[in-house]
Write an enzyme that holds these catalytic residues in place. Structure first.
Site, mmCIF file in Angstrom:
data_model
loop_
_atom_site.group_PDB
_atom_site.id
_atom_site.type_symbol
_atom_site.label_atom_id
_atom_site.label_comp_id
_atom_site.label_asym_id
_atom_site.label_seq_id
_atom_site.Cartn_x
_atom_site.Cartn_y
_atom_site.Cartn_z
ATOM 1 N N HIS A 261 35.232 43.084 7.012
ATOM 2 C CA HIS A 261 35.448 41.981 7.920
ATOM 3 C C HIS A 261 35.099 42.203 9.295
ATOM 4 O O HIS A 261 34.177 41.623 9.760
ATOM 5 C CB HIS A 261 37.328 41.786 8.148
ATOM 6 C CG HIS A 261 37.866 41.638 6.803
ATOM 7 N ND1 HIS A 261 38.049 40.701 6.199
ATOM 8 C CD2 HIS A 261 38.499 42.611 6.085
ATOM 9 C CE1 HIS A 261 38.693 40.696 5.044
ATOM 10 N NE2 HIS A 261 39.166 42.122 5.054
HETATM 11 O O1 RIB Z 1 42.168 40.254 7.710
HETATM 12 C C1 RIB Z 1 41.129 41.609 8.003
HETATM 13 C C2 RIB Z 1 41.542 42.078 9.359
HETATM 14 O O2 RIB Z 1 43.017 42.671 9.367
HETATM 15 C C3 RIB Z 1 40.640 43.181 9.950
HETATM 16 O O3 RIB Z 1 40.267 43.203 11.298
HETATM 17 C C4 RIB Z 1 41.300 44.553 9.365
HETATM 18 O O4 RIB Z 1 40.673 45.493 10.143
HETATM 19 C C5 RIB Z 1 42.655 44.158 9.760
HETATM 20 O O5 RIB Z 1 43.064 44.535 11.101
#
Ligand code: RIB
Ligand code: CA
Length: 314
Positions: A244
């Site tokens: 992500h």
């Molecule tokens: O949903 C993904 C996000 O949530 C990313 O930033 C991961 O590190 C968590 O913080």
């Protein structure tokens, strides 16, 4: 060569946060990290603040200033994600406790002070976790909103749904009130939702190319990703997990990797069923203000090639 772009990274490390920070560290010609502010999210603030410093020391960047920010959402109890990131938030590699100190200044005050002291429009906020620190900075000092060059954030989802509830992505779900403040603020937003990040799986060949770099930071990152991906692999049988947070830094380095469009985005903060949902008017069926550049597609191979090439520079 143009001057490096000045950024503040706001983060809740998290293995994927670590990948984003390392991507920034591997791109010193293009990005100047003015500081890292930590926020409660994946794990409590004490651990996100520990982890941010571990990542700095892993990459031999003890020069980076790390500021602890908010230890809880603006108006709710903290929800964490140890089930994904492990009890430390950075499970995977064996890493020494940090020796570099946290800065004494609160992360929110660092954001406000930096935006006021740096030339208007010269600082980019790169957020990797709940938007609590940024929202608190905007509430404390509304004058700084107009001084932000751009806010590039990982969070939300629309056609892809949610990952912590059927409707909500984790970063928004943890602090929906903060997200609402930020999305209503008028700050120029680039949004990296699950619609993009779910196209970026840490497939075996991609992780192997990182392992082939052979340096301590690259090996530690591989071990982080191998831990981080197990949740998705076990739950969905996928070849790797979605990476992500590095999408935000990758956008600053190679925006052409991404495609999306200006849309209205509003945040659900009331309904128990859908709280934290990012309601994206992708088809422009309303005349609501188009307050965010929402990304929907990405060149996945180009993204991982960039990560590997930059990790090798650390
Ligand atoms: O949903 C993904 C996000 O949530 C990313 O930033 C991961 O590190 C968590 O913080
Ligand atoms: Ca994160």
């Amino acid at each position: 060569m143009a001057e490096p772009r000045k950024i503040i990274i706001d983060t809740d490390p998290g293995q994927d946060d670590a990948a984003a920070i390392m991507l920034a560290f591997g791109s010193r010609e293009e990005l100047e990290v003015l500081g890292i502010t930590t926020v409660a999210g994946n794990v409590p603030l004490s651990l996100t603040s520990r982890n941010a410093r571990i990542i700095c020391e892993l990459c031999d960047r003890r020069d980076i200033k790390v500021f602890a920010g908010a230890d809880r959402p603006i108006a709710r109890k903290l929800v964490t994600a140890e089930h994904v990131h492990g009890k430390t938030g950075l499970d995977g590699p064996e890493l020494a406790e940090p020796t570099m100190a946290l800065q004494a200044q609160h992360g929110v005050d660092f954001i406000v002070e930096t935006l006021r002291n740096e030339p208007e429009g010269s600082v980019t906020l790169c957020t990797l976790g709940p938007l609590t620190n940024v929202a608190m900075a905007f509430q404390k000092a509304p004058d700084v909103v107009g001084r932000v060059r751009e806010l590039v954030m990982m969070g939300g989802g629309f056609f892809e749904g949610g990952n912590i509830t059927p409707a909500a992505e984790f970063n928004i779900y943890v602090d929906p009130e903060a997200a609402d403040i930020v999305f209503r603020s008028g700050v120029p937003i680039v949004m990296m939702p699950l619609d993009v990040t779910h196209q970026l799986l840490t497939k075996k060949d991609r992780v192997q190319r990182m392992a082939d770099i052979g340096t301590p930071p690259a090996i530690a990152m591989v071990e982080m990703l191998q831990f981080f991906e197990r949740f998705d692999v076990e739950k969905y049988g996928s070849d790797g997990g979605p990476l992500h947070d590095p999408t935000t830094v990758a956008y600053l380095l190679k925006p052409e990797l991404f495609q999306g469009r200006e849309c209205n985005v509003e945040i659900e903060t009331k309904s128990e069923l859908t709280v934290g949902m990012t309601v994206v008017d992708w088809w422009h069926v309303t005349d609501r203000k188009r307050n965010a550049k929402v990304m929907r597609n990405v060149d996945a191979d180009g993204f991982f090639a960039l990560l590997t090439e930059r990790f090798a520079r650390i």
